[in-house]
Design an enzyme around this catalytic site. Structure first.
Site, short mmCIF file in Angstrom:
data_model
loop_
_atom_site.label_atom_id
_atom_site.label_comp_id
_atom_site.label_asym_id
_atom_site.label_seq_id
_atom_site.Cartn_x
_atom_site.Cartn_y
_atom_site.Cartn_z
N CYS A 2 0.38 -0.90 -0.08
CA CYS A 2 -0.14 -0.08 -0.29
C CYS A 2 0.94 1.38 0.14
O CYS A 2 1.57 1.00 0.12
CB CYS A 2 -1.06 0.03 1.33
SG CYS A 2 -2.39 -1.52 0.96
N ARG A 27 2.97 1.32 -8.22
CA ARG A 27 2.82 0.11 -7.10
C ARG A 27 1.52 -0.55 -7.53
O ARG A 27 1.96 -1.45 -6.64
CB ARG A 27 2.75 0.95 -5.54
CG ARG A 27 4.38 1.55 -5.59
CD ARG A 27 3.75 1.80 -4.09
NE ARG A 27 3.82 0.97 -3.01
CZ ARG A 27 4.72 1.20 -2.04
NH1 ARG A 27 6.15 0.91 -2.95
NH2 ARG A 27 4.72 0.24 -1.47
N TRP A 74 -3.29 -1.84 -0.88
CA TRP A 74 -3.94 -3.06 -2.12
C TRP A 74 -3.89 -4.26 -1.12
O TRP A 74 -3.28 -4.53 0.31
CB TRP A 74 -1.61 -3.66 -2.09
CG TRP A 74 -2.26 -4.05 -3.95
CD1 TRP A 74 -2.23 -4.56 -4.92
CD2 TRP A 74 -1.92 -5.91 -3.07
NE1 TRP A 74 -2.14 -4.95 -5.36
CE2 TRP A 74 -1.58 -6.73 -4.33
CE3 TRP A 74 -0.93 -6.73 -1.53
CZ2 TRP A 74 -1.12 -7.84 -4.78
CZ3 TRP A 74 -0.72 -7.73 -2.22
CH2 TRP A 74 -0.43 -8.43 -3.51
N ASN A 100 -0.15 1.25 6.99
CA ASN A 100 0.47 0.20 5.43
C ASN A 100 1.06 -1.36 6.12
O ASN A 100 1.45 -0.98 7.62
CB ASN A 100 2.15 0.23 4.53
CG ASN A 100 1.45 1.48 3.82
OD1 ASN A 100 0.14 1.70 3.40
ND2 ASN A 100 2.69 2.29 3.10
N GLY A 101 1.42 -2.74 5.80
CA GLY A 101 1.99 -3.48 6.42
C GLY A 101 1.00 -3.92 6.91
O GLY A 101 -0.33 -4.23 6.53
N GLU A 485 12.58 -23.71 -12.72
CA GLU A 485 11.60 -21.93 -12.85
C GLU A 485 12.74 -20.67 -13.65
O GLU A 485 13.03 -19.92 -14.16
CB GLU A 485 11.28 -21.13 -11.16
CG GLU A 485 10.79 -19.94 -11.00
CD GLU A 485 10.08 -18.98 -11.91
OE1 GLU A 485 9.05 -20.40 -12.96
OE2 GLU A 485 10.19 -17.64 -11.68
N LYS A 489 13.13 -18.44 -16.45
CA LYS A 489 12.96 -16.71 -15.98
C LYS A 489 14.26 -16.17 -17.04
O LYS A 489 13.99 -15.33 -18.12
CB LYS A 489 13.65 -16.71 -15.07
CG LYS A 489 13.79 -15.93 -13.93
CD LYS A 489 11.70 -15.28 -13.29
CE LYS A 489 11.03 -15.69 -13.67
NZ LYS A 489 9.88 -15.92 -13.45
N GLU A 492 12.70 -15.89 -21.05
CA GLU A 492 11.67 -14.59 -21.02
C GLU A 492 12.18 -13.02 -21.08
O GLU A 492 11.69 -12.59 -21.57
CB GLU A 492 10.41 -15.22 -20.04
CG GLU A 492 11.24 -14.21 -18.59
CD GLU A 492 9.56 -14.49 -17.63
OE1 GLU A 492 8.18 -14.32 -17.75
OE2 GLU A 492 9.23 -15.21 -16.57
N HIS A 508 20.34 -38.91 -22.60
CA HIS A 508 19.28 -39.17 -22.74
C HIS A 508 18.85 -38.54 -24.49
O HIS A 508 18.15 -39.08 -24.22
CB HIS A 508 18.17 -40.55 -21.77
CG HIS A 508 18.75 -41.19 -21.02
ND1 HIS A 508 19.24 -42.53 -21.22
CD2 HIS A 508 18.89 -40.58 -19.91
CE1 HIS A 508 19.16 -43.23 -19.62
NE2 HIS A 508 18.99 -41.75 -19.11
N LYS A 606 1.65 -9.68 -18.25
CA LYS A 606 1.55 -10.03 -16.80
C LYS A 606 0.49 -10.53 -15.76
O LYS A 606 0.51 -12.02 -15.53
CB LYS A 606 1.71 -8.86 -15.80
CG LYS A 606 1.32 -8.68 -14.39
CD LYS A 606 3.11 -9.31 -14.05
CE LYS A 606 3.63 -9.47 -12.62
NZ LYS A 606 4.86 -10.65 -12.44
C1 F6R Z 1 6.45 -15.91 -15.74
C2 F6R Z 1 5.46 -15.65 -15.44
C3 F6R Z 1 4.42 -16.10 -15.97
C4 F6R Z 1 3.26 -16.97 -14.47
C5 F6R Z 1 1.95 -17.13 -15.30
C6 F6R Z 1 1.05 -17.65 -14.52
O1 F6R Z 1 7.80 -15.14 -15.39
O2 F6R Z 1 4.84 -14.22 -14.26
O3 F6R Z 1 4.91 -17.52 -15.77
O4 F6R Z 1 3.57 -17.32 -13.21
O5 F6R Z 1 1.72 -16.92 -16.60
O6 F6R Z 1 -0.26 -16.74 -14.04
P1 F6R Z 1 -0.23 -16.45 -12.18
O7 F6R Z 1 0.72 -16.34 -10.93
O8 F6R Z 1 -0.44 -14.88 -11.90
O9 F6R Z 1 -1.67 -17.17 -12.21
#
Ligand code: F6R
Length: 611
Positions: A2, A27, A74, A100-101, A485, A489, A492, A508, A606
């Site tokens: 927040c 934010r 938030w 906040n918190g 993961e 990272k 992407e 294999h 996102k």
């Molecule tokens: C990768 C990334 C995506 C999300 C995926 C699921 O960095 O951000 O792979 O993890 O689209 O998104 P959420 O977690 O919002 O369901």
């Protein structure tokens, strides 16, 4: 998380505080509000949605001189609606609080305040602060009284807070306090400003006092008096901010992704707060599943997409280890169309940062339809997933703005570890094993801070790897889960082809691809398979691939590696957390060296709200 702003001086206090709030829009938030103390009364205006909605409500309203505090919320406790938006008030309407918190002991406090006759108007933890202050303020209080009341209230609550309070009897005073949540005071001539983040202050002043944990301060147009938790006056030296506004939004970091990687320790600490107790026991007071419902769980199925699914892979191993029961992990996009064998006796866990991912939502609905008990592990409070699941375990990573998920993953794994400890409390795993895991879990924020301290070393390795055209991330067990993961990272944000492989699978087939220009990152944190990992890396070296090894601090550097990344020792099941902190940094610095658009990588969004 927040945002807080405040103003006291001769300008229109309400509009100045709200304008300042606009500087914190980056934010992410779901509602906004402002309170002013002037003319012997408190005036509050709140709106859900964007700050523009608050602006619209304020349009044409009279100028308010005096003191004002404003807030973007938030949601963490209670839905994102107007009643839960800050500021919150006491029963008498004498004061208003923004916060906040997280107040950890809010449930007990709320219960006892209710017994003493207080009435609550929201579902928030924040509102207990207003009622606690009400009990401590006498009629016609002085600024000293308000300061003392805030100090005493701060001592009664546990958790994290940055709070700001205005009182109708004191139009020339704002009292603030901080603990584990940032708060800064902007100094002006005949006026002062208040904010949770520096960007909010930059249109007005560059002279900033940063409050420290335990500080309680009284702010007037011409005065700032800071006391410590014991009430002793303390001096904090103002600093001169030299960053520009856009750098300040990112807290001085070059990208949101880097800022969010650096927020990892806080994200994990907040996720554990009030759940992992000092004695190692786990309590999940905010998860609405009854002991009776828990007792019927026979099988766990973990579902998610992308990063969330990868966190689920760690959760699967961890739960199997602790519960000694089969746990499945599935991509939401596969699960929903697989005619899944799921129903009564199953706990279906849906992991998501946004809580709005189309496939994860569809999978949840399918599992519910078939009679499973559903639990959402979600970051965004009030999201569709959190509303539709039977119960929610919130990760408290705060808003994530960079498209590549970073701190949310760390918080998801930490939340799953809590859940595993909770579900495993009466399982076969020995009490010693659970205690060891709980101890390591509690120490994770420090371990992450130690990883971040090594950013320069990671950046140097990234510099050397930037020209490689293909990456493999290899691991065994938990390291393989982490490798999935790490590879995501890198690909992407740097657009370099990257794949994760269970190290034993290299022979294999994929080993055929190894040649000069191919980088292989070996995650070698698991004692049981350490030697096997090293021999996999030797095989890569023999084919002239570039070898990077990620190892625990206690290990000697293996001779066959070109580059070394080190992480602090932690429980084997939790190594994906520090490992990913380091490998998120690696991906970041590789992408930076290649000049990529790190916060908004091409072709990606996102939140994936369509199939
Ligand atoms: C990768 C990334 C995506 C999300 C995926 C699921 O960095 O951000 O792979 O993890 O689209 O998104 P959420 O977690 O919002 O369901």
């Amino acid at each position: 998380m927040c945002g807080i702003t405040g103003y006291i001086g001769t300008r229109d206090a309400v509009r100045t505080a709200v304008q300042s709030l606009h500087q914190l829009e980056y934010r992410g938030y779901d509602s906004a509000g402002v309170a002013s103390a002037a003319g012997g009364c408190i005036r509050i205006v709140r709106a859900t949605g964007k700050i523009a909605a608050l602006d619209a409500l304020l349009e044409g309203s009279a100028v308010t001189s005096g003191a004002a505090v404003a807030h973007t919320r938030w949601a963490t406790h209670g839905r994102p609606n107007e009643a839960n938006a800050h500021p919150h008030q006491d029963c008498l309407g004498r004061l208003a609080v923004v916060h906040n918190g997280i107040i950890e002991n809010y449930a007990e406090l709320r219960h006892s305040l209710r017994r003493r006759g207080h009435e609550f108007a929201s579902e928030t933890d924040t509102e207990v602060l207003a009622h606690l202050l009400e009990e401590r303020l006498r009629t016609s209080p002085t600024a000293d009284d308000l300061l003392a009341a805030v100090r005493a209230t701060a001592a009664e609550v546990t958790g994290s807070y940055a709070m700001a309070v205005v009182c109708r009897d004191l139009p020339d005073t704002i009292v603030v306090a901080r603990q584990d949540s940032p708060l800064v005071i902007g100094l002006g001539a005949g006026e002062n400003f208040l904010a949770s983040d520096i960007p909010a202050l930059l249109p007005y002043t560059r002279s900033v006092l940063v409050l420290e944990d335990g500080d309680v301060a009284e702010i007037g147009p011409n005065r700032v008096r800071i006391t410590d938790a014991a009430g002793q006056e303390v001096e904090r030296k103002p600093m001169e901010v030299t960053w520009d506004a856009s750098a300040a939004e990112k807290g001085g970091f070059t990208h949101f992704m880097l800022k969010e990687i650096h927020e990892g320790p806080v994200a994990v600490r907040e996720t554990l707060r009030g759940r992992l107790m000092a004695d190692g026991a786990v309590e999940l007071p905010d998860v609405a599943i009854t002991p009776e419902q828990w007792s019927h769980v026979r099988r766990v199925i973990i579902v998610g997409c992308g990063t969330a699914y990868h966190a689920g892979l760690v959760g699967k191993r961890l739960m199997e280890e602790l519960l000694r029961r089969p746990v499945e992990a599935a991509f939401a996009s596969e699960f929903r169309y697989s005619d899944p064998i799921v129903g009564a006796g199953d706990l279906a866990l849906f992991i998501s940062q946004s809580g709005e991912t189309a496939d994860t939502l569809a999978a949840l609905r399918e599992a519910k339809r078939r009679g499973a008990l559903t639990l959402a592990v979600v970051n965004a409070v009030g999201s569709t997933l959190s509303r539709e699941a039977d119960a929610v375990l919130y990760t408290r990573a705060g808003p994530e703005i960079g498209v590549a998920s970073t701190k949310a993953y760390l918080a998801q794994v930490a939340a799953l570890a809590c859940l595993a400890l909770y579900l495993g409390r009466s399982a076969e795993a020995s009490a010693d094993a659970r205690a060891a895991l709980a101890r390591s879990l509690a120490a994770l924020p420090e371990a992450l801070a130690a990883c971040l301290d090594r950013s320069d070393e990671v950046a140097a390795v990234a510099q050397a790897l930037g020209g490689h055209s293909c990456f493999f991330y290899l691991g065994r067990g938990y390291d393989f889960a982490a490798a999935t993961e790490a590879a995501l990272k890198l690909k992407e944000i740097s657009y370099i082809h990257a794949e994760a492989y269970a190290a034993g699978e290299m022979k294999h087939g994929p080993l055929a691809l190894v040649e000069p220009g191919v980088a292989v990152v070996g995650l070698c944190t698991q004692a049981a398979t350490h030697e096997k990992m090293l021999s996999n890396l030797r095989e890569v070296k023999a084919r002239e691939g570039t070898v990077v090894a990620l190892i625990n601090d206690s290990r000697e550097a293996p001779p066959e590696v070109d580059h070394l990344l080190r992480i602090p020792e932690t429980h084997s099941a939790l190594t994906p957390i520090p490992a990913l902190c380091t490998l998120q940094l690696l991906a970041y610095y590789v992408a930076l060296a290649r000049g990529c658009d790190i916060d908004q990588p091409r072709n990606l969004a996102k939140s994936v709200t369509v199939e």
